[in-house]
Design a protein around this motif. Structure first.
Motif, PDB file in Angstrom:
ATOM      1  N   THR A 166      12.566  15.875  -4.915  1.00 25.49           N
ATOM      2  CA  THR A 166      13.531  16.971  -5.095  1.00 25.49           C
ATOM      3  C   THR A 166      13.266  18.022  -4.033  1.00 25.49           C
ATOM      4  N   ALA A 167      14.183  18.945  -3.878  1.00 26.32           N
ATOM      5  CA  ALA A 167      14.000  20.021  -2.904  1.00 26.32           C
ATOM      6  C   ALA A 167      12.736  20.811  -3.210  1.00 26.32           C
ATOM      7  N   GLU A 168      12.491  21.043  -4.486  1.00 27.14           N
ATOM      8  CA  GLU A 168      11.296  21.793  -4.873  1.00 27.14           C
ATOM      9  C   GLU A 168      10.029  21.039  -4.504  1.00 27.14           C
ATOM     10  N   GLU A 169      10.030  19.720  -4.736  1.00 18.99           N
ATOM     11  CA  GLU A 169       8.863  18.924  -4.394  1.00 18.99           C
ATOM     12  C   GLU A 169       8.647  18.868  -2.885  1.00 18.99           C
ATOM     13  N   ALA A 170       9.725  18.633  -2.130  1.00 18.84           N
ATOM     14  CA  ALA A 170       9.618  18.481  -0.671  1.00 18.84           C
ATOM     15  C   ALA A 170       9.145  19.771  -0.018  1.00 18.84           C
ATOM     16  N   LEU A 171       9.762  20.906  -0.386  1.00 17.36           N
ATOM     17  CA  LEU A 171       9.361  22.177   0.211  1.00 17.36           C
ATOM     18  C   LEU A 171       7.997  22.622  -0.294  1.00 17.36           C
ATOM     19  N   GLY A 172       7.639  22.198  -1.510  1.00 14.24           N
ATOM     20  CA  GLY A 172       6.325  22.533  -2.055  1.00 14.24           C
ATOM     21  C   GLY A 172       5.196  21.931  -1.234  1.00 14.24           C
ATOM     22  N   LEU A 173       5.484  20.859  -0.492  1.00 10.69           N
ATOM     23  CA  LEU A 173       4.470  20.262   0.375  1.00 10.69           C
ATOM     24  C   LEU A 173       4.029  21.214   1.456  1.00 10.69           C
ATOM     25  N   PHE A 174       4.884  22.192   1.783  1.00 11.48           N
ATOM     26  CA  PHE A 174       4.591  23.176   2.818  1.00 11.48           C
ATOM     27  C   PHE A 174       4.267  24.546   2.216  1.00 11.48           C
ATOM     28  N   GLY A 175       4.048  24.568   0.904  1.00 15.98           N
ATOM     29  CA  GLY A 175       3.732  25.823   0.244  1.00 15.98           C
ATOM     30  C   GLY A 175       4.913  26.723   0.041  1.00 15.98           C
ATOM     31  N   GLU A 176       6.133  26.169   0.190  1.00 11.84           N
ATOM     32  CA  GLU A 176       7.342  26.968  -0.014  1.00 11.84           C
ATOM     33  C   GLU A 176       7.947  26.672  -1.374  1.00 11.84           C
ATOM     34  N   HIS A 177       8.680  27.622  -1.867  1.00 13.17           N
ATOM     35  CA  HIS A 177       9.301  27.482  -3.172  1.00 13.17           C
ATOM     36  C   HIS A 177      10.764  27.886  -3.098  1.00 13.17           C
ATOM     37  N   LEU A 178      11.580  27.262  -3.926  1.00 12.90           N
ATOM     38  CA  LEU A 178      12.989  27.613  -3.973  1.00 12.90           C
ATOM     39  C   LEU A 178      13.130  29.022  -4.553  1.00 12.90           C
ATOM     40  N   SER A 179      13.997  29.818  -3.947  1.00 16.65           N
ATOM     41  CA  SER A 179      14.208  31.180  -4.447  1.00 16.65           C
ATOM     42  C   SER A 179      15.184  31.167  -5.608  1.00 16.65           C
ATOM     43  N   CYS A 194       4.283   8.772   1.264  1.00 16.96           N
ATOM     44  CA  CYS A 194       5.598   9.296   1.640  1.00 16.96           C
ATOM     45  C   CYS A 194       5.539  10.809   1.843  1.00 16.96           C
ATOM     46  N   ALA A 195       4.786  11.479   0.971  1.00 17.65           N
ATOM     47  CA  ALA A 195       4.630  12.929   1.112  1.00 17.65           C
ATOM     48  C   ALA A 195       3.958  13.269   2.435  1.00 17.65           C
ATOM     49  N   ASN A 196       2.947  12.492   2.817  1.00 17.76           N
ATOM     50  CA  ASN A 196       2.278  12.725   4.101  1.00 17.76           C
ATOM     51  C   ASN A 196       3.233  12.522   5.267  1.00 17.76           C
ATOM     52  N   ALA A 197       4.145  11.532   5.119  1.00 20.66           N
ATOM     53  CA  ALA A 197       5.138  11.296   6.179  1.00 20.66           C
ATOM     54  C   ALA A 197       6.069  12.499   6.316  1.00 20.66           C
ATOM     55  N   LEU A 198       6.456  13.097   5.197  1.00 20.05           N
ATOM     56  CA  LEU A 198       7.304  14.292   5.243  1.00 20.05           C
ATOM     57  C   LEU A 198       6.565  15.458   5.895  1.00 20.05           C
ATOM     58  N   ILE A 199       5.288  15.590   5.579  1.00 19.94           N
ATOM     59  CA  ILE A 199       4.494  16.664   6.180  1.00 19.94           C
ATOM     60  C   ILE A 199       4.420  16.497   7.694  1.00 19.94           C
ATOM     61  N   GLN A 200       4.313  15.237   8.137  1.00 21.23           N
ATOM     62  CA  GLN A 200       4.197  14.979   9.577  1.00 21.23           C
ATOM     63  C   GLN A 200       5.470  15.353  10.338  1.00 21.23           C
ATOM     64  N   ILE A 201       6.629  15.187   9.717  1.00 23.38           N
ATOM     65  CA  ILE A 201       7.866  15.503  10.453  1.00 23.38           C
ATOM     66  C   ILE A 201       8.144  17.006  10.445  1.00 23.38           C
ATOM     67  N   GLY A 202       7.483  17.753   9.554  1.00 27.33           N
ATOM     68  CA  GLY A 202       7.599  19.210   9.590  1.00 27.33           C
ATOM     69  C   GLY A 202       8.643  19.769   8.644  1.00 27.33           C
ATOM     70  N   VAL A 203       8.468  21.063   8.314  1.00 24.50           N
ATOM     71  CA  VAL A 203       9.324  21.700   7.321  1.00 24.50           C
ATOM     72  C   VAL A 203      10.769  21.820   7.797  1.00 24.50           C
ATOM     73  N   ASP A 204      10.994  22.071   9.089  1.00 26.57           N
ATOM     74  CA  ASP A 204      12.373  22.221   9.585  1.00 26.57           C
ATOM     75  C   ASP A 204      13.145  20.917   9.422  1.00 26.57           C
ATOM     76  N   THR A 262       0.817  -1.209   0.000  1.00 32.68           N
ATOM     77  CA  THR A 262       0.000   0.000   0.000  1.00 32.68           C
ATOM     78  C   THR A 262       0.854   1.263   0.000  1.00 32.68           C
ATOM     79  N   CYS A 263       2.154   1.113  -0.221  1.00 28.31           N
ATOM     80  CA  CYS A 263       3.008   2.304  -0.248  1.00 28.31           C
ATOM     81  C   CYS A 263       2.699   3.129  -1.492  1.00 28.31           C
ATOM     82  N   SER A 264       2.992   4.418  -1.452  1.00 23.14           N
ATOM     83  CA  SER A 264       2.800   5.311  -2.584  1.00 23.14           C
ATOM     84  C   SER A 264       3.572   6.591  -2.323  1.00 23.14           C
ATOM     85  N   LYS A 265       3.777   7.369  -3.357  1.00 19.29           N
ATOM     86  CA  LYS A 265       4.465   8.650  -3.182  1.00 19.29           C
ATOM     87  C   LYS A 265       3.630   9.586  -2.315  1.00 19.29           C
ATOM     88  N   GLU A 266       2.304   9.458  -2.436  1.00 21.73           N
ATOM     89  CA  GLU A 266       1.424  10.296  -1.617  1.00 21.73           C
ATOM     90  C   GLU A 266       1.602   9.995  -0.134  1.00 21.73           C
TER      91      GLU A 266
END
Length: 295
Positions: A282-295, A246-256, A240-244
């Motif tokens: 990628t960095a863009e994908e990971a930070l995009g989960l928190f609504g942030e974008h690479l400058s 995994c993305a939720n797991a990243l959101i749970q650990i927080g942006v910092d 039942t694994c999926s990228k979605e």
């Protein structure tokens, strides 16, 4: 052994009797799961029994979702987990330290007696609705006995379970005495049926459960009963694994924490321990989960 025995679940009923049951066989799915890690023989046996047990228990649910068994303990076996979905997809995993006691085993008792402070959880996760978790004491010699005690005492549904596993195949059989709806039904039921069926079930040998087809097993045990067989259900390995997820797991650990991970590993790589799938952020994908974008 018949070729079509691999990875199936056969439901059965006793005619004019409030008894239902299931026979489960796992072979290809078991081999897929055991090939993920170099498990010692006793841990292979435990995982095989847990996988068959979850496939049996999943058949008793009338929901879409998944059921899992999870053992947590201290000692050489840290935890073990097996899961089955309503689609018949099974997966399993265990974490342990090598133990000379785990080199040989015939059933789950070899591992269970080494556990320290063990707890067995039954997790029911419907696609919609509330999750349920039951706690099963691991104070019986085998996994089957622990589950039977849980059903008898907690669920109050008389249940008999037989489990058997080799390093190649796993099998399980479950019968349950269903509640009788009214006084008239109670009067029509043969009161000796449950003791008789459980006694017959106890005669099933481990090698018969893993080697014989479901039809042969049911005929040997209950040939004097009127057994009804619906169509066979296929089981298979499924993750039942999926990228979605995994993305939720990243959101749970927080942006910092994600930023710290990116500083050490860019892109972020996440591996599924169950199926070895790898997901990349990628960095863009990971930070995009928190609504942030690479400058």
């Amino acid at each position: 052994m018949e070729k079509n025995m691999s990875d199936l679940r056969q439901r059965f009923y006793i005619e004019d009797c409030p008894v239902r049951g299931e026979v489960v066989h796992l072979e290809e799915a078991l081999q897929t799961i055991l090939s993920q890690r170099p498990y010692q023989p006793a841990v292979q046996i435990l995982l095989g029994e847990m996988l068959s047990a979850t496939a049996l228990l999943a058949s008793t649910l009338k929901i879409k979702g998944r059921i899992s068994l999870q053992i947590q303990a201290s000692g050489t076996l840290k935890w073990a987990m097996a899961e089955c979905t309503h689609l018949g997809e099974v997966r399993g995993l265990a974490d342990y330290e090598d133990d000379p006691h785990f080199q040989e085993a015939s059933d789950s008792s070899t591992v269970l007696k080494t556990l320290q402070n063990p707890v067995l959880f039954i997790n029911i996760e419907p696609e919609f609705g509330e999750r349920y978790q039951g706690i099963v004491p691991l104070d019986q010699p085998t996994l089957a006995r622990c589950l039977m005690q849980y059903y008898d005492l907690s669920a109050q549904i008389p249940t008999h379970i037989v489990l058997a596993t080799t390093t190649e195949r796993s099998g399980g059989l479950l019968i349950q005495l269903l509640p009788r709806n009214n006084e008239e039904e109670q009067q029509l039921i043969d009161e000796d049926i449950w003791p008789r069926l459980t006694m017959l079930t106890e005669t099933l040998k481990s090698e018969e459960l893993t080697q014989l087809s479901a039809n042969e097993i049911l005929y040997r045990l209950y040939n004097e009963e009127q057994v009804k067989l619906p169509e066979i259900e296929q089981l298979k390995f499924g993750c039942t694994c999926s990228k979605e997820r995994c993305a939720n797991a990243l959101i749970q650990i927080g942006v910092d924490a994600v930023r710290e991970t990116l500083a050490e590993q860019n892109p972020i790589l996440m591996d599924c321990q169950f199926c070895q799938a790898r997901y990349t952020f990628t960095a863009e994908e990971a930070l995009g989960l928190f609504g942030e974008h690479l400058s």
